[in-house]
Design an enzyme around this catalytic site. Sequence first.
Site, PDB file in Angstrom:
ATOM      1  N   SER A  27       0.844  -1.189   0.000  1.00 19.93           N
ATOM      2  CA  SER A  27       0.000   0.000   0.000  1.00 19.93           C
ATOM      3  C   SER A  27       0.880   1.240   0.000  1.00 19.93           C
ATOM      4  CB  SER A  27      -0.912   0.004   1.234  1.00 19.93           C
ATOM      5  OG  SER A  27      -0.134   0.120   2.416  1.00 19.93           O
ATOM      6  N   LYS A  28       0.249   2.408   0.014  1.00 24.74           N
ATOM      7  CA  LYS A  28       0.996   3.665  -0.014  1.00 24.74           C
ATOM      8  C   LYS A  28       1.881   3.841   1.215  1.00 24.74           C
ATOM      9  CE  LYS A  28      -2.088   6.349  -2.991  1.00 24.74           C
ATOM     10  NZ  LYS A  28      -2.946   7.554  -3.115  1.00 24.74           N
ATOM     11  N   ARG A  29       1.492   3.213   2.330  1.00 29.28           N
ATOM     12  CA  ARG A  29       2.320   3.376   3.526  1.00 29.28           C
ATOM     13  C   ARG A  29       3.665   2.673   3.379  1.00 29.28           C
ATOM     14  NH1 ARG A  29       1.833  -1.003   7.167  1.00 29.28           N
ATOM     15  NH2 ARG A  29       0.301  -2.566   6.533  1.00 29.28           N
TER      16      ARG A  29
END
Length: 388
Positions: A259-261
């Site tokens: 994910s973006k994290r």
Amino acid sequence: MSFKLIEPGKVRVRIAPAPTGFLHIGLARTALFNYLFAKKYEGVFILRIEDTDIERSDPEFEKNILENLKWLGIEWSEGPDIGGEYGPYRQSQRLETYAKYLEKLLTENKAYHCFCPEEELEAQKQYQMSIGQPPIYSGKCRDLPLETVQKYLAEGRPSIIRFKTPAKKIEFDDVIRGKIEFDTSLIGDIAIAKNLATPLYNFAVVIDDFEMKISHVIRGEDHISNTPKQILIQEALGFPRPIYAHLPLILGPDRTKLSKRHEAIAVSEYKKQGYLPETIINFIAFLGWNPGTEREIYSMPSLIKEFSLEKVQKGGAIFNIKRLDFLNGFYIRQRSVEKLTELCLPYLIEAGFLKSHEEVEEFHLGAPHYEISQTKELIDLVKLEKIV
């Protein structure tokens, strides 16, 4: 299964993105593996757009996907922008073809109209899940008399089209994972279309793969559960079965879904941040594939030569941003000063450090000096070369 037996020129593979988002690392990796496989066996790599989800599909997303695949150097032989023998290559332009096969299944009593209200279906689903059962359709409308079906349709009752799933076990050999087996009693009668003009994914993809003569389906492991459904539809229509290969998921360093994290962003964002296309290609090639050597740097021609689905791992591939940075540093150092200057200019102009190309007097690549707009200083390329 050995791919040494594959006859050159017989491979036809595809990447089939839905234009509901920007090109991301996972889709780029799947596209690359399909491309490498096709090139290795002198086959055909096809780009198909699955845009039947009208509400979520956006031409801007399609544009982003095509532009960034080309930026990466992943070119297709058939697609929506260049055409081909088996087009059109957008699902929204193939609705008549889907309707023909839907009518065939309905006529042969292999599919049926389901008139159950959505509220009823949702309540049934929630109940089944609450008692630990798989959420499958009860089959309430499966054997409605023809007169009743015609009456309901004439009244304009809302309905969907379901496939009559036979009771059997489905087995298929996955190139990466070996033999996989499913019991169709856990699948139920699947929805294949909202109506004759609106096919759903598992139906449309079967028709497209058959019509476009796809020989190998190489895609993410999140599609494994779709494969038995598609095989059932293939069998009902008398279609040959393609060879399947399901790629491992891409995970973050903490082994959770990427994910973006995890600093995983759209390919276009990596481009804006200064990552080079060869960096991205080298990086995503190793997300699930390992040549079995210590070598880390691979050009596209080298990847085509060395790539093999037999060397793709089953377990999740780990996304490591530090490795991406390392590779980008390597490829940047291979560029000439002139090429680096060309790459840097858009960023310097955007930041306001340099004037626009038109405003820089006698601007041309390879010129000895460039003026910094804020300080009026000159960049000496000879000195810059020593620094780099």
